[in-house]
Design an enzyme around this catalytic site. Structure first.
Site, PDB file in Angstrom:
ATOM      1  N   THR A 187       0.833  -1.200   0.000  1.00  0.00           N
ATOM      2  CA  THR A 187       0.000   0.000   0.000  1.00  0.00           C
ATOM      3  C   THR A 187       0.870   1.253   0.000  1.00  0.00           C
ATOM      4  O   THR A 187       0.587   2.223  -0.724  1.00  0.00           O
ATOM      5  CB  THR A 187      -0.943   0.004   1.222  1.00  0.00           C
ATOM      6  OG1 THR A 187      -1.760  -1.174   1.186  1.00  0.00           O
ATOM      7  CG2 THR A 187      -1.832   1.231   1.239  1.00  0.00           C
ATOM      8  N   ARG A 234       5.555  -7.432  -7.636  1.00  0.00           N
ATOM      9  CA  ARG A 234       5.366  -8.875  -7.838  1.00  0.00           C
ATOM     10  C   ARG A 234       3.890  -9.199  -8.074  1.00  0.00           C
ATOM     11  O   ARG A 234       3.005  -8.459  -7.662  1.00  0.00           O
ATOM     12  CB  ARG A 234       5.850  -9.655  -6.611  1.00  0.00           C
ATOM     13  CG  ARG A 234       7.350  -9.630  -6.403  1.00  0.00           C
ATOM     14  CD  ARG A 234       7.737 -10.369  -5.139  1.00  0.00           C
ATOM     15  NE  ARG A 234       7.121  -9.757  -3.964  1.00  0.00           N
ATOM     16  CZ  ARG A 234       6.963 -10.360  -2.801  1.00  0.00           C
ATOM     17  NH1 ARG A 234       7.349 -11.613  -2.641  1.00  0.00           N
ATOM     18  NH2 ARG A 234       6.419  -9.732  -1.783  1.00  0.00           N
ATOM     19  N   LYS A 247      -2.708 -14.509   4.140  1.00  0.00           N
ATOM     20  CA  LYS A 247      -2.032 -13.219   3.999  1.00  0.00           C
ATOM     21  C   LYS A 247      -2.826 -12.226   3.167  1.00  0.00           C
ATOM     22  O   LYS A 247      -2.842 -11.034   3.426  1.00  0.00           O
ATOM     23  CB  LYS A 247      -0.642 -13.423   3.381  1.00  0.00           C
ATOM     24  CG  LYS A 247       0.158 -12.137   3.226  1.00  0.00           C
ATOM     25  CD  LYS A 247       1.520 -12.433   2.626  1.00  0.00           C
ATOM     26  CE  LYS A 247       2.312 -11.145   2.426  1.00  0.00           C
ATOM     27  NZ  LYS A 247       1.742 -10.292   1.393  1.00  0.00           N
ATOM     28  N   ALA A 276       9.681 -14.217  -0.454  1.00  0.00           N
ATOM     29  CA  ALA A 276      10.969 -13.798   0.090  1.00  0.00           C
ATOM     30  C   ALA A 276      11.419 -14.660   1.264  1.00  0.00           C
ATOM     31  O   ALA A 276      12.578 -14.595   1.664  1.00  0.00           O
ATOM     32  CB  ALA A 276      10.908 -12.342   0.530  1.00  0.00           C
ATOM     33  N   TRP A 307      -3.620   4.778   2.280  1.00  0.00           N
ATOM     34  CA  TRP A 307      -4.772   3.873   2.353  1.00  0.00           C
ATOM     35  C   TRP A 307      -6.071   4.670   2.298  1.00  0.00           C
ATOM     36  O   TRP A 307      -7.019   4.279   1.617  1.00  0.00           O
ATOM     37  CB  TRP A 307      -4.698   3.059   3.646  1.00  0.00           C
ATOM     38  CG  TRP A 307      -5.820   2.087   3.815  1.00  0.00           C
ATOM     39  CD1 TRP A 307      -5.928   0.837   3.286  1.00  0.00           C
ATOM     40  CD2 TRP A 307      -7.018   2.294   4.579  1.00  0.00           C
ATOM     41  NE1 TRP A 307      -7.112   0.248   3.664  1.00  0.00           N
ATOM     42  CE2 TRP A 307      -7.800   1.123   4.460  1.00  0.00           C
ATOM     43  CE3 TRP A 307      -7.498   3.352   5.352  1.00  0.00           C
ATOM     44  CZ2 TRP A 307      -9.035   0.983   5.089  1.00  0.00           C
ATOM     45  CZ3 TRP A 307      -8.723   3.210   5.974  1.00  0.00           C
ATOM     46  CH2 TRP A 307      -9.481   2.029   5.838  1.00  0.00           C
TER      47      TRP A 307
END
Length: 553
Positions: A70, A91, A102, A270, A407
């Site tokens: 964000t 990504r 998630k 990652a 946001w």
């Protein structure tokens, strides 16, 4: 407040040809996937004037939320507000987190890339192509053994598992080849999630189609009975596998809600891979934009370190500035606050947990690049907490920082941060790698553990010690190291928050990824096939008779 998908659905998108035109990309350079998505034909060998590169990383992720994507998208929109020629490089989301816990990877609130539902669900089919290519290789390996096994492959030493882009713990360990002579040779196998596939890493590190095919041919698939390595090139199928990825290698172009161009391509995790979008997407953004903002997965200890030590040397460009994202909520959680009371002001917990931010800022500073802290504001943050964090960043850490509220406000909520980042990009800086290729593998692992994690020791299991000897005997000790570690802690124990010291990192295995060009060090209890939570996000998703999606975040 409206949900992310509602905000996305109500946004007004511009045709993708118009977004491409903002960057000077002609219509004959794009392949449209509908009105709002496109593949970009880009030759990285063409002479180009690289713009400034900005890397966004963060503190360790927590259940409290950090909002790194964000922030990244909001920062890009702020550059647009300031009339800068900007391109994002991000990504692609994996269906595992989307359907699991998630969530997606398209930002949130009024700082999103759109169409968010398409991007989170199959997008342009890159992950599907990767899954098919990976499993095609698995089938070809077993077929070779079934029909005579001319390469003398030992079925017990095949390292190429199968993959699926869904969190499915049931498939971590399986037995294949059951059903008699016509059904193959029985052997133990398993599944990883697609983003853990070496093909994913290769797609994101390849510089063109020729390099992709070369890297695929170099992938290790197993060993012979006399312990000699077997590569994809020994099967002579690198051409067929590359064929399946001929479209997937092309970067995808979309837009933010505020019509900032965004390249979204590749998606290695990652915590189990190198965690960065494709080099081709970043190169395209650098070529077409004056500023490129890219994001590395999880915290500076994972995606941030891997961008610097694995991606930057192959990209042949290091970041001009690094942004470290932090939130009051996450730092309070690092300081021992109850996760159910994070909406309550708690300066003591914030003061205790702020050491996590300090470690991540210092991690990035040691590479010689200027660091700016993005304080991602949540509605529940008190003025006292925000002011405490701002004072700490400026006075204790001695770096620039700004409060960001993208946001709720989109690009306007990140203008102050954008101005600090632009100023930081103009500072003279020299890139300082963490280690040299001449260092031994153990020295490289030690460098990451001591200089980035803050640990003091590395302990290798017997399996890892044997793998280390084998890798060095084969002559691959010069390769960089990709640490597979929990994202929730600087240690290999997800429950140790803050900034621990005097700890040991436990390496259970070392995996040779010749196509990707790095060694994966598995630490702690890391899993390459996650499981679904007790209440998967999929339970809340639906679609009506008009095709309108609900429950997608």
């Amino acid at each position: 407040m409206k949900s992310d998908v509602e905000i996305s659905q109500e946004s007004s998108m511009e045709p993708i040809v118009k977004i491409a035109d903002k960057l000077g990309i002609s219509e004959d350079q794009i392949e449209q996937y509908g009105h709002y998505k496109a593949k970009v034909q880009f030759d990285p060998k063409t002479e180009r004037n690289d713009g400034k590169l900005i890397l966004v990383t963060s503190i360790n992720p927590t259940t409290a939320g950090e909002g790194k994507t964000t922030v990244t998208i909001g920062l890009g929109d702020a550059f647009t507000e300031l009339h800068k020629k900007i391109a994002l490089a991000l990504r692609e989301p994996s269906l595992g987190p989307v359907m699991g816990m998630k969530g997606g990877a398209t930002g949130g609130g009024y700082a999103q890339v759109v169409p968010m539902d398409d991007i989170n669900l199959h997008f342009t089919g890159d992950f599907d192509a990767l899954t098919e290519a990976h499993n095609t290789l698995a089938a070809l390996i077993d077929n070779h053994i079934q029909h005579g096994n001319q390469l003398n492959i030992d079925p017990r030493q095949i390292v190429w598992k199968r993959v699926l882009d869904v969190n499915d713990r049931e498939l971590r360990q399986v037995v294949v080849g059951l059903g008699g002579r016509t059904s193959g040779v029985p052997r133990q196998d398993g599944f990883d999630i697609t983003v853990a596939s070496e093909l994913m890493a290769i797609l994101c590190l390849a510089t063109d189609l020729t390099d992709l095919k070369k890297r695929i041919g170099q992938m290790l698939i197993g060993y012979t009975y006399d312990r000699q390595p077997v590569l994809v090139s020994d099967l002579h199928v690198q051409g067929a596998l590359t064929l399946l990825l001929k479209d997937a290698i092309k970067p995808n172009l979309v837009q933010t809600i505020e019509h900032t161009p965004a390249f979204i391509h590749g998606g290695p995790f990652a915590n189990i891979a190198h965690g960065c979008n494709s080099i081709l997407a970043t190169q395209a953004a650098l070529h077409f934009g004056d500023y490129t903002i890219t994001e590395a997965g999880f915290g500076s200890d994972l995606g941030g370190e891997k961008f610097m030590d694995i991606v930057a040397p192959k990209l042949k460009k290091s970041p001009d500035c690094v942004v470290v994202v932090a939130t009051v909520r996450a730092l309070k959680l690092n300081g021992g606050a109850d996760k159910n009371n994070l909406n309550t002001e708690d300066l003591n917990a914030l003061e205790t947990g702020i050491v996590n931010l300090k470690r991540h800022v210092e991690n990035m500073q040691q590479y010689g690049k200027p660091v700016v802290v993005a304080i991602n504001k949540f509605v529940s943050d008190s003025d006292a907490e925000i002011n405490f964090l701002k004072d700490y960043v400026h006075n204790e850490l001695g770096v620039k920082g700004a409060v960001i509220n993208s946001w709720a406000e989109g690009g306007k909520g990140a203008v102050d941060l954008a101005k600090e980042v632009i100023a930081a990009c103009d500072q003279p800086a020299t890139f300082k790698p963490l280690y040299s290729s001449d260092n031994s593998l153990l020295e490289k692992i030690n460098a990451i553990v001591t200089k980035v994690y803050g640990g003091t020791n590395v302990e290798l299991s017997n399996k890892a010690k044997n793998a280390l000897k084998r890798i060095e005997k084969m002559g691959y000790g010069h390769l960089p190291v990709c640490m597979a570690k929990t994202q929730y802690s600087l240690t290999d124990n997800a429950k140790q928050l803050g900034a621990p010291t005097n700890f040991t990192i436990h390496v259970s295995d070392l995996q040779l990824k010749l196509g990707a060009g790095f060694i994966v060090a598995l630490t702690g209890k890391i899993l390459t096939m996650p499981g679904l939570p007790s209440h998967p996000a999929a339970l809340d998703m639906d679609i009506d008779e008009n095709g309108r999606i609900t429950g997608l975040f």
